[in-house]
Design an enzyme around this catalytic site. Sequence first.
Site, PDB file in Angstrom:
ATOM      1  N   CYS A  99       7.404  28.559  56.175  1.00  0.00           N
ATOM      2  CA  CYS A  99       8.164  27.230  55.981  1.00  0.00           C
ATOM      3  C   CYS A  99       8.177  27.084  54.536  1.00  0.00           C
ATOM      4  O   CYS A  99       8.387  27.991  53.656  1.00  0.00           O
ATOM      5  CB  CYS A  99       7.556  26.188  56.671  1.00  0.00           C
ATOM      6  N   ALA A 100       8.293  26.071  54.139  1.00  0.00           N
ATOM      7  CA  ALA A 100       8.673  25.737  52.858  1.00  0.00           C
ATOM      8  C   ALA A 100       7.291  25.839  51.732  1.00  0.00           C
ATOM      9  O   ALA A 100       7.328  26.016  50.666  1.00  0.00           O
ATOM     10  CB  ALA A 100       9.200  24.093  52.735  1.00  0.00           C
TER      11      ALA A 100
END
Length: 652
Positions: A27-28
């Site tokens: 993810c980020a």
Amino acid sequence: MGKYQKDAEDLLAYVGGKDNIAAVTHCATRMRFVLNDPTKADEDKIDEIPSVKGMFTNAGQFQVIIGNDVPVFFNDFSAVSGISGVSKEAGKEAAKQNLGVVQRAVSVLAEVFAPIIPAIIIGGLILGFRNILDGVPISAYGGQTIIEHSQFWAGVHSFLWLIGEAIFHFLPVGITWSIAKRMGTTQILGIVLGITLVSPQLLNAYGMAEIAADKIPFWDFGFAQVQMVGYQAQVIPAMLAGFMLAYMEIFFRKIIPQSISMIFVPFFSLVPTVLAAHVILGPIGWAIGSQITNVVSLAIGSSFSWLFGIIYGTFYAPLVITGLHHLMLTIDLQMIADLKFTTLWPMVALSNIAQGSAVLAIIYLHRGNEKEEQVSIPSTISAYLGVTEPAMFGINLKYLYPFVAAMIGSGIAGCYITVMNVKATGIGIGGLPGIISIQSGSKMHFMIGMTIVLVVPFILTILFRKYGILNKLDPVNVPNTQNPSPEFDQVEPTSTQTEVQIEAFYAPADGNCLSIANVSDPVFSQKMMGDGFAVQPDNSDVYSPVNGVVSNIFNTKHAIGITSTTGIEVLVHMGLDTVELNGTPFDLSISEGDAVTPDTLIAKMDIEAIKNSGKQTDIIVALTNMDKAPHIALEKEGSVKHSETIGTAEVF
């Protein structure tokens, strides 16, 4: 050679090699692994990799926190491993292979309660505050309570019940909605089902004991009668009904043609479920809940209550590791519904504090270890405020002996407050603020319990380390050559001083500004990525929070990296878990290498699309290179306008 090739090679080896990876994505901020054999992951060696900021396991996924550069790291990892990533949802599905039947059930239960926990916390705060207003005699008022002395506070007390009633009495609506959301079925049908369990047409569940059996209203179908009884605040009846509705809808979706499904799927799903809820599921669920309440009450009211307190207080923290603590949340809510109080939640609050005190002792023992303090200090604060996962997974379980010290302190305190019959009127408020939810007559005993968990785990942690009890990883009196303590390797100060610069931060959007600690994603709220803030936006426009240059744009457009003019690396993360939306709601106005100012429009985000997908729209600004800027002084919270100065940070 890639920027993170060496770290990626080490991570691949330490997670057990390519053959041990069933799936990997990111993810980020995090690498998300599904491991065939999670025991092969060497967490101690992974923790030593320079680019790794922490790790934890959740819902079958082994998650390694990398930070703002995770896309670059992921590319290097893919290159050295030969493994391409999968979508986040596919990763979750793959993660189920690591979960047993009970773990899967607990995982579902956790996902059902997670969306409604914020409301439960608010309800607990309100009930606790009302408890202070109507239950604490004030000597200055001649022994009267606050509401007896002041009409204003009496009005506030009455008004707040509007919210408290909406949260707890109508809790079944939230549960059935959350189940529909979790199961991927029609959420409005879940809401309608919940309303049918608490409708004003029905006899309030709290009034059952006051009405004779022959006076209870009923529906008369001629051949049968069904009592018109509501299930206000009841958890188990709502869960049974919610899951029946979800599975009914899933079944009828498969057999009814799509051309007529909009009419017949809701009808054949909802009507039988509502009937079953009042004829079968509701009475059975109520009976199960009542028996659970009776068993817990019997244990606490018996001559062995002290033993129950020791066991629950000691082993609540291990329950958090397994996820089974979500079952305890159900019991707490059931006790409040049946008895108007719970005796279990006070022990939960004390267990939170105990974990924080153990980490505080580690901070004292390892003072000067700057890398560890980036995890341990925020973890202590969060544990004292009721969130223990960072403390347990980040520090206490790593060394083990502080975790055991916390368990012992929590068990002693649990024994004391159970014997003293300490009761809470609500749940959701853990740690030190938990005292708000404690009944007036129990507050002094709860404060004694708080003293126990503040002192005992701290002392035991120090003693365990000193005498080598359960301590194989943390030897005494060994200098830390990388981050020396004050006792070792002292260097005489020189006249050269590091220049400190001040970086200003600006609101990235119009909306409501809040501390990063109040963001619902623990990776941000526990400051694993660094300090920062968030704005809940009023419109679609997103601006740069600093003067700088765009250094990184994620492929999914939901996150942008900016390097400020002072060298701070800032992550602008639009929404929570919006990586799953593959960039659809985002329209970027900048490219990598562009110079930006607080007046630069960097993106537009479709707020309605994000909300409709079940995600939160918080725009998070996180300072990811904590060595240069460990803290931001947030000078303004609440309503803000974009480009408005809201905080500063010292840059070293």
